[in-house]
Structures are given as C-alpha cells and as structure tokens.
Design a protein around this motif. Structure first.
Motif, mmCIF file in Angstrom:
data_model
loop_
_atom_site.group_PDB
_atom_site.id
_atom_site.type_symbol
_atom_site.label_atom_id
_atom_site.label_comp_id
_atom_site.label_asym_id
_atom_site.label_seq_id
_atom_site.Cartn_x
_atom_site.Cartn_y
_atom_site.Cartn_z
ATOM 1 N N ARG A 120 0.820 -1.217 0.000
ATOM 2 C CA ARG A 120 0.000 0.000 0.000
ATOM 3 C C ARG A 120 0.856 1.270 0.000
ATOM 4 N NH1 ARG A 120 -1.966 0.780 4.439
ATOM 5 N NH2 ARG A 120 -0.852 -0.782 5.663
ATOM 6 N N GLY A 121 2.180 1.090 0.082
ATOM 7 C CA GLY A 121 3.071 2.246 0.117
ATOM 8 C C GLY A 121 3.315 2.779 1.509
ATOM 9 N N ALA A 122 2.802 2.070 2.534
ATOM 10 C CA ALA A 122 3.018 2.511 3.916
ATOM 11 C C ALA A 122 4.427 2.130 4.363
ATOM 12 C CB ALA A 122 1.978 1.876 4.835
ATOM 13 N N SER A 123 5.019 2.972 5.167
ATOM 14 C CA SER A 123 6.404 2.774 5.599
ATOM 15 C C SER A 123 6.483 2.104 6.960
ATOM 16 C CB SER A 123 7.141 4.114 5.663
ATOM 17 O OG SER A 123 7.205 4.715 4.397
ATOM 18 N N GLY A 124 7.405 1.163 7.070
ATOM 19 C CA GLY A 124 7.663 0.500 8.341
ATOM 20 C C GLY A 124 9.075 0.745 8.809
ATOM 21 N N ARG A 125 9.341 0.427 10.071
ATOM 22 C CA ARG A 125 10.654 0.642 10.649
ATOM 23 C C ARG A 125 10.984 -0.497 11.600
ATOM 24 N NH1 ARG A 125 13.235 5.474 11.361
ATOM 25 N NH2 ARG A 125 12.235 5.917 9.376
ATOM 26 N N ARG A 126 12.252 -0.940 11.564
ATOM 27 C CA ARG A 126 12.700 -1.999 12.446
ATOM 28 C C ARG A 126 14.144 -1.724 12.823
ATOM 29 N NH1 ARG A 126 12.077 -5.489 16.473
ATOM 30 N NH2 ARG A 126 12.984 -7.567 16.126
ATOM 31 N N THR A 127 14.493 -1.889 14.103
ATOM 32 C CA THR A 127 15.864 -1.676 14.563
ATOM 33 C C THR A 127 16.396 -2.931 15.253
ATOM 34 O OG1 THR A 127 15.133 -0.759 16.674
ATOM 35 C CG2 THR A 127 15.531 0.803 14.868
ATOM 36 N N LEU A 128 17.704 -3.054 15.233
ATOM 37 C CA LEU A 128 18.385 -4.174 15.868
ATOM 38 C C LEU A 128 19.722 -3.670 16.388
ATOM 39 C CD1 LEU A 128 18.696 -7.372 16.273
ATOM 40 C CD2 LEU A 128 20.028 -7.275 14.157
ATOM 41 N N ALA A 129 20.139 -4.133 17.558
ATOM 42 C CA ALA A 129 21.436 -3.760 18.123
ATOM 43 C C ALA A 129 22.184 -5.026 18.531
ATOM 44 C CB ALA A 129 21.260 -2.839 19.316
ATOM 45 N N PHE A 130 23.469 -5.050 18.279
ATOM 46 C CA PHE A 130 24.289 -6.196 18.658
ATOM 47 C C PHE A 130 25.742 -5.750 18.805
ATOM 48 C CE2 PHE A 130 24.250 -6.036 14.050
ATOM 49 C CZ PHE A 130 25.573 -6.219 13.706
ATOM 50 N N ASP A 131 26.553 -6.612 19.404
ATOM 51 C CA ASP A 131 27.976 -6.342 19.597
ATOM 52 C C ASP A 131 28.808 -7.302 18.756
ATOM 53 O OD1 ASP A 131 27.555 -4.346 21.576
ATOM 54 O OD2 ASP A 131 27.207 -5.931 23.058
ATOM 55 N N THR A 132 30.016 -6.875 18.409
ATOM 56 C CA THR A 132 30.960 -7.749 17.717
ATOM 57 C C THR A 132 32.052 -8.175 18.692
ATOM 58 O OG1 THR A 132 32.207 -5.822 16.938
ATOM 59 C CG2 THR A 132 30.556 -6.748 15.437
ATOM 60 N N THR A 133 32.647 -9.312 18.429
ATOM 61 C CA THR A 133 33.679 -9.833 19.320
ATOM 62 C C THR A 133 34.946 -8.978 19.242
ATOM 63 O OG1 THR A 133 34.403 -11.334 17.565
ATOM 64 C CG2 THR A 133 32.854 -12.202 19.194
ATOM 65 N N PRO A 134 35.703 -8.900 20.342
ATOM 66 C CA PRO A 134 36.955 -8.133 20.335
ATOM 67 C C PRO A 134 37.974 -8.751 19.380
ATOM 68 C CG PRO A 134 36.227 -8.582 22.574
ATOM 69 C CD PRO A 134 35.384 -9.437 21.673
ATOM 70 N N ALA A 135 38.929 -7.932 18.966
ATOM 71 C CA ALA A 135 39.979 -8.403 18.058
ATOM 72 C C ALA A 135 40.935 -9.340 18.781
ATOM 73 C CB ALA A 135 40.746 -7.218 17.490
ATOM 74 N N LYS A 136 41.453 -10.324 18.051
ATOM 75 C CA LYS A 136 42.436 -11.241 18.604
ATOM 76 C C LYS A 136 43.821 -10.597 18.634
ATOM 77 C CE LYS A 136 39.960 -15.355 17.005
ATOM 78 N NZ LYS A 136 40.033 -16.590 16.165
ATOM 79 N N GLY A 223 44.182 -6.475 8.725
ATOM 80 C CA GLY A 223 44.623 -7.701 8.058
ATOM 81 C C GLY A 223 44.065 -8.896 8.782
ATOM 82 N N ASP A 224 44.534 -10.082 8.474
ATOM 83 C CA ASP A 224 44.055 -11.300 9.105
ATOM 84 C C ASP A 224 44.198 -11.210 10.630
ATOM 85 O OD1 ASP A 224 43.494 -12.331 6.636
ATOM 86 O OD2 ASP A 224 45.355 -13.474 6.476
ATOM 87 N N GLU A 225 43.060 -11.217 11.310
ATOM 88 C CA GLU A 225 42.982 -11.172 12.773
ATOM 89 C C GLU A 225 43.570 -9.901 13.369
ATOM 90 O OE1 GLU A 225 44.641 -14.700 14.434
ATOM 91 O OE2 GLU A 225 43.034 -15.994 13.689
ATOM 92 N N LEU A 226 43.962 -8.930 12.545
ATOM 93 C CA LEU A 226 44.537 -7.675 13.040
ATOM 94 C C LEU A 226 43.539 -6.534 12.861
ATOM 95 C CD1 LEU A 226 47.015 -6.138 14.158
ATOM 96 C CD2 LEU A 226 47.717 -5.766 11.783
#
Length: 415
Positions: A120-136, A223-226
């Motif tokens: 119908r042309g109506a607008s929707g909205r969705r949000t998501l939050a998450f964390d990434t793992t620390p670098a090795k 770089g790799d794992e850096l």
C-alpha cells in the motif's frame, strides 16, 4: 510507469524510493511524505542473520537483512557503530535483501535501522542492536609529540605497535590517521619504515594556530585477525613563526620571528673534521645545564672534552646543540672551532634559550659538513622535496599534487 531493476547501494542518506507513484521523495523529511510520518513496526516483515542482545558476533561475517513478508521491500538500511561510522552495503534490485560489503569493526556496538514499504506504500521501521567480538590481535598507534605549544616546523609522528608492509593495508591505516588543521593547509603522511610515519604540511604550519591528530581505526580490520584499537589523540598549539639561520661561513646567526629579523648573533660552528650539518633542523628540546663529554659521541684522544654547558638547545639526537660557549668567545663571529655545535656568548645563549621553542626551525647554511639526515637524527623532514615526500604516502604515491578526495579524507579543516 515500470522502472527497470537496478542495484541499490547504501551511502550517506536513505536509499532512493523506486516507486515514484506513491509520492515518496529521495532523502526527504517525514513531513514531505505523509505515508512515512508514523512508520509501523516492521518486526514481522524483516529478518536478520544476527540476534539482538545475543552473544557477540564475528565481525568478519557479513551482515544480512532480508524480507520475509510478501509484497514488501526494503527501502533503507543504515548500520552505524559506536563511533558513528556507517557500514557499507548493497540492496538487491528487488529490494528483498541487503548485505554488508565491508568487514564490520571488532569489539564495538552496532545499531541497524531498516526501512520498509508494503504493497500500500506505507512505511515501516525496524531496529536491531548487537555487539561484535573483540579483536584477537590489535594495532595501536602512538602519536607524537606530546601535546603542548610548538613551533611551525613540528611534524606529527605515528608509531604502530605492529609492522604494516602490505600496500593496501598501509593505505587503510593512513586513511584512518586524521589530521585536523586550518582550512587550506595541504599535508601528507610519509612512511619512514613499516612501523613509523611522519606527517608534515607542504609548507610550515601557519603561525598561532591549532592542529591535532587522531586515529579512526578502532575496531577496523587491517589484516588477518589484526584490527585497530583505541589511540590517544594529540593537540598542538602552534606559536609564532620562528626561523633561525646560521651561516657557517660568515659565523653569524640570524633570528627571525614572523618574518622580521629581531637579532643577529656572532657564533662559532664545527671546525674541519667536525663540521656542523647543513640543512633544516627542528628544535627537539631545551636544557639549562648539560655536562657534555666527547666520549658520549665517539670523540676521544686529543679532541676529548668534558665541559659544563649552559642554555643548551638541542637540534639532533646525536648531540648537536646551540649553547653558551664562553671558552671560545674570541672566535665568535670569526672562525669555526667547535665539535659540531653552534656556540655563542653566555648572554646571547640565554637570550636564544628564552626565545626559542620546541618545534622551531634552525637552519645551517654554507657549512662544509654533511647534510642533515631526513630521519633518524631528529626531524630533518623539511629537507625532503615535497614531491618526494608525497611519494612516501600510501595514498598519494603516483598522484598529482593537490587537494584530492584522498587528501580531504586525511586532512580535515577545523570548525
């Protein structure tokens, strides 16, 4: 009117809405489009390959957003990390799938905002939050010098905790080292070796201004794992334009401040075999008292000395100073009798000491000595031609001189 499919790319603002018949406008406000004033909750229409609030995820795995409701499409996907950096991505031609096109940063928090449009042309909205793992493995940047007031010749330095040899990785690192300076100042990083960079403007810094350097590499995959990690920024207050010129043949030193000669001082410089280095040097520091011994710089035998020295201004790490030399006052203005330093009377040395600042320019001309090293013995950066200096940049090597987009990404004017 039917539009041919095209590939949608998420850049700064919202994606252009494909259907013009619904009256939507690109990058417009919600007031411009009544259908999007109150976006509905699109939780049942979209799916993520990440779980909100769950276990931290691998930053190297792509982020995906897909449509799971019929006759619904994605109109906008914005992914922003803790530091306000947006994650690049692409939207499929049908608007049913979005995926990231660059690695996510490690050890940061992401917020994903998704816009949708139903049949119908109506607008929707969705949000998501998450964390990434620390670098090795992390790459840290230590900037120099310490914050404070410096002269117009002071370069920035950046020491990396890990060597970076790959050209593409060097470009990525260099792009993340951001120098803020007055508008119109052109400058560049130069790789001294795999772990050290220097930054200088084309000409000396403008007098009485402020410049700073910071890293935007936290979490960024190198770089790799850096990955990059947090680094302490540095801010410098640039003082007056002080330029000192020592003429070893005339045995006089000229002191200029902001283009005006304010003092001329009789001096002595290095004698044959110990001649003072030619070229531009940058003041490294000042010491009221130094016990100078010949054996600390490899001088012994009949040339050995052990002298108390006052009002010592250092210009090389190997031990070249501008200082008081009352023992040779009869030679000041007439002949060169030192072991490489620039000597003057105690009164003149005290005046020089009080008027010189770390980062000021001290230039030696007409000496029979070697030229000042560009790196490794202080700051000889200004002795390198600007074209050659640019060739040491991973971003500017082989490009024409000027304020290119790459320059703009690295050198940003202060507000």
């Amino acid at each position: 009117m039917k539009h041919s499919p095209r590939l949608w790319t998420v850049i700064g603002c919202s994606l252009l809405v494909a259907s013009l018949g619904a009256g939507a406008t690109a990058c417009g406000s919600e007031e411009d489009n009544p259908l999007s004033v109150r976006p509905y909750d699109a939780a049942d229409q979209v799916a993520f390959n990440r779980t909100a609030g769950g276990r931290a995820v691998d930053p190297d795995k792509p982020l995906e957003v897909t449509v799971k409701a019929p006759r619904t499409r994605l109109t906008d996907v914005t992914v922003v990390d803790t530091h306000g950096r947006r994650l690049a991505g692409e939207l499929s031609a049908k608007g049913d799938r979005w995926h990231s096109t660059a690695p996510m940063a490690a050890g940061v928090h992401y917020t994903v905002t998704v816009g949708t449009e139903d049949e119908r042309g109506a607008s929707g909205r969705r949000t998501l939050a998450f964390d990434t793992t620390p670098a090795k493995k992390v790459l840290q940047v230590e900037f120099g010098p310490d914050g404070g007031t410096y002269g117009v010749g002071q370069p920035f330095t950046a020491e990396l905790s890990e060597p970076v040899k790959d050209k593409a990785q060097r470009a990525l690192v260099e792009r993340g080292l951001v120098v803020d300076a007055p508008s119109g100042v052109e400058g560049a990083w130069h790789w001294v070796d795999d772990k050290n960079l220097h930054y200088r403007p084309k000409d000396y810094w403008p007098a009485n201004t402020e410049v700073s350097v910071r890293s935007n590499l936290e979490g960024v995959k190198i770089g790799d794992e850096l990955h990059g990690t947090a680094s302490k920024p540095v801010k410098l207050e640039i003082g007056d334009r002080v330029e000192v010129t020592t003429d070893a043949s005339s045995h006089y030193l000229t002191f200029e401040r902001n283009g005006e000669v304010i003092n001329t001082i009789p001096v002595t410089t290095g004698k044959p075999g110990f001649s003072t280095r030619n070229g531009v040097k940058v003041v490294l520091g000042k010491q009221y008292f130094v016990q100078m011994r010949g054996d600390t710089v490899g001088i012994g035998g009949s040339e050995y000395y052990n002298l108390p020295v006052y009002y010592a201004t250092r210009v090389t790490w190997s031990g070249e100073y501008v200082h008081a030399a009352p023992w040779s006052i009869g030679s000041h203005g007439y002949e060169n009798v030192s072991h490489g330093c620039t000597g003057m009377s105690t009164g003149n040395a005290a005046w020089f000491y009080e008027n010189i600042t770390e980062g000021d320019i001290v230039k030696v001309i007409n000496s029979i000595g070697d030229d000042m090293d560009t790196f490794g013995n202080g700051y000889g950066d200004w002795n390198m031609d600007w074209k050659e200096w640019r060739e040491g940049s991973a971003l500017l090597k082989g490009t024409q001189e000027g304020r290119s987009p790459l320059d703009q990404a690295r050198l940003r004017p202060t507000v």
